[in-house]
Enzyme design. Structure first.
Site, PDB file in Angstrom:
ATOM      1  N   SER A   1       4.443  38.740 -18.725  1.00 42.07           N
ATOM      2  CA  SER A   1       4.876  37.668 -19.637  1.00 42.07           C
ATOM      3  C   SER A   1       4.207  36.385 -19.178  1.00 42.07           C
ATOM      4  CB  SER A   1       6.390  37.487 -19.555  1.00 42.07           C
ATOM      5  OG  SER A   1       6.740  36.777 -18.380  1.00 42.07           O
ATOM      6  N   ASP A   2       4.181  35.380 -20.043  1.00 42.15           N
ATOM      7  CA  ASP A   2       3.792  34.065 -19.549  1.00 42.15           C
ATOM      8  C   ASP A   2       4.980  33.479 -18.791  1.00 42.15           C
ATOM      9  OD1 ASP A   2       2.441  31.790 -18.907  1.00 42.15           O
ATOM     10  OD2 ASP A   2       1.765  31.325 -20.923  1.00 42.15           O
ATOM     11  N   TYR A   3       4.765  32.345 -18.180  1.00 44.44           N
ATOM     12  CA  TYR A   3       5.713  31.693 -17.280  1.00 44.44           C
ATOM     13  C   TYR A   3       7.096  31.525 -17.928  1.00 44.44           C
ATOM     14  CZ  TYR A   3       6.833  28.286 -13.588  1.00 44.44           C
ATOM     15  OH  TYR A   3       7.364  27.619 -12.522  1.00 44.44           O
ATOM     16  N   ALA A   4       8.052  32.295 -17.464  1.00 45.59           N
ATOM     17  CA  ALA A   4       9.431  32.229 -17.963  1.00 45.59           C
ATOM     18  C   ALA A   4       9.545  32.482 -19.463  1.00 45.59           C
ATOM     19  CB  ALA A   4      10.077  30.891 -17.606  1.00 45.59           C
ATOM     20  N   SER A   5       8.550  33.133 -20.044  1.00 47.95           N
ATOM     21  CA  SER A   5       8.638  33.336 -21.498  1.00 47.95           C
ATOM     22  C   SER A   5       9.657  34.418 -21.859  1.00 47.95           C
ATOM     23  CB  SER A   5       7.270  33.636 -22.110  1.00 47.95           C
ATOM     24  OG  SER A   5       6.818  34.904 -21.749  1.00 47.95           O
TER      25      SER A   5
END
Ligand code: NOJ
Length: 751
Positions: free
Chosen positions: A302-306
């Site tokens: 995932s992207d950062y905290a997505s």
């Protein structure tokens, strides 16, 4: 119920099969099958998965934030133990050097199964977050080289530097096709065309990963951000992409497909939503298209905290637990930074909400990646500082900058000939930190050659070089008067203006594409002294420099050219190199024209490459078109051959032409091939790039250039949303830019 003997047969055959697949037992050296480098990776993954508890599997699916192992910015051993032993974390973000070794030692020596950690970092233009590394031009700059071989070399140099700091994974390349210059992240990618982004993205993947992922010098690439992250609303980062399925398929997915074709090892899901569905929860996109249809067998992060964003930003999940469910169902194998998987996946599996086979699939992909990277055999890598900013890499940074610069205008003043005194003016003429671009950590100023340094290094002996900053990019400093004084006393003024590094990259967008602050005033004031002016731009996006383009005799687009940028600019000014960069993004004349890209669909008053007149306050034309860039020499095109002139849908078309350098000096030309599918079941752009070749020609030299078009280049998305080749005439256009098409021909596809 089965009788005893058939049960026995079943048990024996399962055991035999397991041994065959290397799933149980130890060999005579005491190695468990998963520890045995001689067994096939699939068997090692199976064996290891079998030994793991649910908890341990879920630990692998988490990429933890570096903050979790630090106290007051110092490595905290106790926290590290808790995370690595207690949680079995599979990956860390942005940890480099010594700390990777400490964490890895805990993972390998103190955890039950000794599974090594995979460290990941953003190294998008060199290992730029690492102090002292080689900083290459930003990707948009590098794309202007139109040189996949060069891009591959910069990526493999980056891989060497990254790997030498204990890290085996980078979140690069950006494969987002960027069509809105307000969006700050266009500088991180390769421009507006899906074919070019595909080719350059694939080159970067090859460079990072090399031919063998387990080699000391290779790192895992990550194609990002799946998908349509660049199709913003209003140019704002993280905004929704409201696009048709057709646009998604034609424009945004091809670079990802190409990356998968060349074996990219990981893919990152994007922050944004597409038509109401956030990518991190998009089963159709991640599981169905990427993993099933394209048969991608690497890992999805995932992207950062997505994952957390699914509930606290997008509101498609009830809570963090629901967010974990959505993401894992969609096919996201590893969660970056947020803790939804860590906190909730176990319960979701125990309650039967999430089938354990999804966890096995995700963990299996992560383990497989670690095996392929050779982490089990060589968990620490080699901390070898000698590759960092080596002479060889600095030379490559210079070559990369030389090929990235685009000469936008030249009314004969360049290359500089008899300038005995040069005024170097402007806020970016001598500003090392604003020359490197985003995703750059603190770097020693002495590693960066500014334009002022470069001019001093390259100017002929006895040339007098005077410098004045003139004004700030933004801010109060105003010494324009002094700048005009030194301009008056000089034969030529080089004015270096543009954008600060933090005006682009994540999430820094702009509503205006004008030169910020008083820089326009500075340029005008210097121009009014009567001294001839060359404007050099250092910036992260196309700018609406209409006045400059009209009034200043020479304009050089240097982008964020990296640490050797100043030398490259100076070499170009003094004619030591011949400019060869070509734009990979259209320069609009006004923000109001956006979106403005060359591969638009046919429409009234704007057809077949001809611009019409629809705005009452501005022309339809861009300021500078896609593919444009000047040279100090001239090239003639001729002798176009298209063979055969008719072929069936599966056939290949061979195209050849001659290009001759008719100027007085050696130069590089990027020959661009555009196609138009003349009549088709759905509308197609009036021209689409389908081939390019960069060649070097001595003065007077002629070279033959060849292209082969396959069904890949000829296909379109038809009305049933399938990629097909349709019969009919294709127009071939070849030239020096999307607007400067020198040769035309056609061929026909028959049933
Ligand atoms: C967020 C960015 O969108 C992504 O490109 C990057 O790789 C991650 N942060 C990690 O830094």
């Amino acid at each position: 119920m089965k009788n005893k003997s058939s049960l026995k047969i079943l048990v024996v055959s399962i055991l035999t099969l397991s041994m065959f697949l290397g799933c149980v037992g130890e060999d005579e050296t005491g190695l468990k099958p998963y520890q045995d480098p001689n067994l096939p990776v699939e068997g090692r993954v199976k064996d290891l998965l079998k030994r793991m508890t649910l908890d341990e599997k879920i630990g692998q699916m988490w990429q933890a934030s570096p903050d979790l192992v630090r106290t007051y910015n110092n490595f905290d051993e106790e926290k590290a133990r808790k995370l690595v032993i207690g949680y079995g974390v599979g990956s860390f973000l942005s940890i480099v050097g010594e700390d990777t070794q400490k964490l890895q030692k805990i993972a390998v020596e103190e955890t039950r199964l000794g599974i090594p950690i995979l460290f990941g970092i953003d190294a998008i233009h060199g290992h730029a977050l690492y102090n002292g590394s080689t900083i290459f031009p930003m990707p948009l700059a590098l794309s202007s080289s139109w040189n996949p071989g060069l891009i591959e070399k910069t990526a493999s140099a980056t891989a060497k530097e990254v790997a030498s700091t204990g890290v085996k994974w980078t979140f690069s390349p950006i494969l987002d096709v960027a069509r809105d210059p307000r969006w700050g992240r266009i500088i991180e990618g390769f421009g507006e065309d899906p074919y070019l982004v595909s080719q350059l993205g694939a080159a970067k993947v090859r460079g990072y990963q090399g031919s063998d992922l387990s080699s000391q010098d290779s790192i895992l690439a990550c194609g990002k951000h799946l998908a349509a992250y660049s199709e913003t609303t209003g140019g704002r980062d993280y905004s929704p992409a409201d696009i048709s399925e057709r646009t998604l398929m034609e424009m945004f997915l091809p670079p990802f497909k190409e990356a998968v074709n060349v074996g990219v090892g990981s893919i990152m899901t994007s922050f944004n939503e597409i038509n109401g569905v956030p990518s991190t929860a998009n089963t159709d996109l991640v599981r169905n298209i990427l993993k099933d249809e394209w048969e991608f067998d690497g890992l999805v992060v995932s992207d950062y905290a997505s994952v957390r964003m699914l509930y606290d930003t997008h509101y498609v999940a009830e809570d963090l637990e629901d967010a974990a469910r959505c993401a894992v169902e969609a096919g996201v194998d590893m969660e970056m930074v947020s803790e939804a998987y860590m906190e909730h996946l176990e319960r979701l599996v125990i309650d039967g909400v999430v089938p354990e086979k999804l966890i096995d699939d995700a963990t299996g992909r992560i383990l497989k990646t670690k095996f392929l990277l050779g982490l089990f055999e060589n968990p620490y890598g080699s901390l070898d500082p000698s590759v960092i900013n080596s002479r060889q890499h600095r030379n490559l940074a210079l070559e990369a900058a030389e090929q990235s610069i685009v000469l936008l205008k030249n009314e004969g003043i360049l290359p500089l000939k008899d300038a005995r005194s040069i005024a170097v003016i402007g806020p970016l003429a001598d500003d090392p930190s604003n020359q490197l671009g985003g995703w750059t950590g603190d770097q020693p100023a002495e590693n960066v050659v500014t334009v002022l340094d470069g001019i001093k290094n390259n100017a002929p002996q006895r040339t007098k070089v005077r410098y004045s900053k003139g004004c700030d990019v933004l801010g109060e400093f105003d010494n324009i008067k002094k700048a005009t004084r030194i301009a008056r006393r000089s034969d030529v003024a080089i004015v270096v203006v543009g954008e600060l590094e933090n005006m682009s990259s994540e999430p820094n967008c702009r509503v205006s594409l004008n030169l910020p602050g008083n820089q326009g005033e500075l340029v005008r004031a210097i121009h009014h002294t009567g001294t001839p002016v060359v404007v050099v731009l250092i910036n992260g996006r196309p700018l609406t420099i209409n006045w400059i383009a009209e009034n200043i005799p020479a304009v050089v687009e240097a982008w964020f050219p990296g640490q050797e940028g100043g030398n490259a600019v100076a070499e170009l000014l003094f004619g030591k190199i011949n400019p060869s960069g070509k734009l990979t993004m259209t320069f609009p004349k006004s923000v109001g024209q956006i979106p403005l890209h060359y591969n638009h669909y046919p429409q009234k008053n704007w057809d077949h490459g001809k611009y019409g007149k629809r705005y009452v306050d501005i022309e339809d034309e861009p300021l500078f078109p896609f593919g444009y860039g000047l040279s100090y020499t001239k090239f003639d095109y001729g002798n176009l051959k298209i063979i055969p002139s008719k072929i069936d849908k599966k056939g290949e078309i061979r195209i050849s032409l001659d290009v001759k350098n008719v100027g007085k000096i050696r130069g590089d030309e990027t020959v661009q091939l555009y196609l138009n599918d003349v009549v088709s079941s759905v509308t197609t752009p009036s021209k689409e790039l389908k081939g390019f070749k960069k060649i070097t020609l001595n003065s007077g030299e002629k070279k033959n250039v060849k292209f082969t078009l396959t069904p890949n280049e000829l296909s379109l998305v038809d009305r049933s949303m399938e990629w097909v080749v349709e019969p009919g005439i294709f127009e071939v256009m070849i030239g020096s830019s999307s607007e400067d098409l020198r040769l035309k021909g056609s061929f026909e596809i028959i049933e």
